[in-house]
Design a protein around this motif. Structure first.
Motif, PDB file in Angstrom:
ATOM      1  N   GLN A  37       0.819  -1.209   0.000  1.00  0.00           N
ATOM      2  CA  GLN A  37       0.000   0.000   0.000  1.00  0.00           C
ATOM      3  C   GLN A  37       0.855   1.262   0.000  1.00  0.00           C
ATOM      4  N   ASP A  38       2.104   1.138   0.473  1.00  0.00           N
ATOM      5  CA  ASP A  38       2.999   2.295   0.542  1.00  0.00           C
ATOM      6  C   ASP A  38       3.693   2.586  -0.780  1.00  0.00           C
ATOM      7  N   GLU A  39       3.368   1.827  -1.829  1.00  0.00           N
ATOM      8  CA  GLU A  39       4.044   1.993  -3.105  1.00  0.00           C
ATOM      9  C   GLU A  39       3.123   2.489  -4.207  1.00  0.00           C
ATOM     10  N   ALA A  40       1.925   2.956  -3.835  1.00  0.00           N
ATOM     11  CA  ALA A  40       0.974   3.348  -4.864  1.00  0.00           C
ATOM     12  C   ALA A  40       0.121   4.532  -4.417  1.00  0.00           C
ATOM     13  N   ILE A  41      -0.348   5.294  -5.403  1.00  0.00           N
ATOM     14  CA  ILE A  41      -1.324   6.361  -5.202  1.00  0.00           C
ATOM     15  C   ILE A  41      -2.520   6.030  -6.093  1.00  0.00           C
TER      16      ILE A  41
END
Length: 206
Positions: A37-41
């Motif tokens: 989840q910390d690798e996408a917007i």
């Protein structure tokens, strides 16, 4: 036929089925890569309602907003840089929506935010975006009670959803191949089982 032989054959069949299911699970796990989840917007747009006009408006705003954000983040590698770029351009996103509403002759209220938003699981080819909270641009049109649309803004993958609804076309081909292979294996197991039944009851009838 000796009861011990029957038990042995049935047990062998059971082991074969369990082994196949296990191999399928491992193959699927190896084939797909989970993205944190910390690798996408991401982007989520809530339509005012499910009325045709509201859904058309949602899609038109989607196209304009996605095109703008894609242009802003193209070439960026660092996630924080992408976040900053989007944050700095939130007023421009609001302006895009206002222009689309004016074009339609509507005075509908809307909100735009960039915060953590809950998303379901999403598959793009071999990339799995698991369900969870993601940094996302959330656009709510009117009452926001209509069917929503969402995708991955960074890295830019929204165009895949707009083209195919879910993911790349090749993933559909791979899925079809996997189903064909599964059917072939299923028939193979059925043939084995049929042979066992025939050997059991065929000899008894003879």
């Amino acid at each position: 036929m000796n009861p011990k032989v029957i038990i042995y054959l049935l047990f062998s069949l059971f082991v074969l089925l369990v082994s196949y299911e296990s191999q399928q699970t491992v193959a699927v796990a190896n084939h797909h890569e989970t993205v944190s989840q910390d690798e996408a917007i991401r982007l989520r747009i809530l339509a005012n309602s499910d009325a045709v006009s509201d859904q058309i408006l949602k899609r038109e705003i989607r196209d304009e907003v996605n095109a703008a954000i894609t242009e802003w983040v193209t070439g960026l590698i660092d996630l924080e840089d992408a976040k900053n770029e989007i944050t700095n351009n939130l007023p421009e996103i609001e302006a895009i929506i206002a222009r689309e509403l004016e074009k339609q002759g509507l005075s509908q209220q809307f909100t735009v935010s960039f915060d953590e938003v809950q998303f379901p699981t999403k598959l793009y080819g071999n990339l799995v975006y698991p369900a969870g909270m993601y940094d996302a641009v959330l656009i709510t049109l009117g009452e926001g009670k209509g069917e929503n649309w969402w995708c991955v803004l960074f890295p830019p993958l929204c165009f895949l959803d707009m083209a195919n609804g879910e993911a790349v076309e090749s993933s559909c081909d791979e899925s079809a191949d996997e189903k064909t292979e599964e059917v072939e294996v299923t028939f193979f197991v059925i043939e084995i089982f049929s042979s066992i039944i025939e050997s059991l009851f065929g000899n008894d009838q003879a």
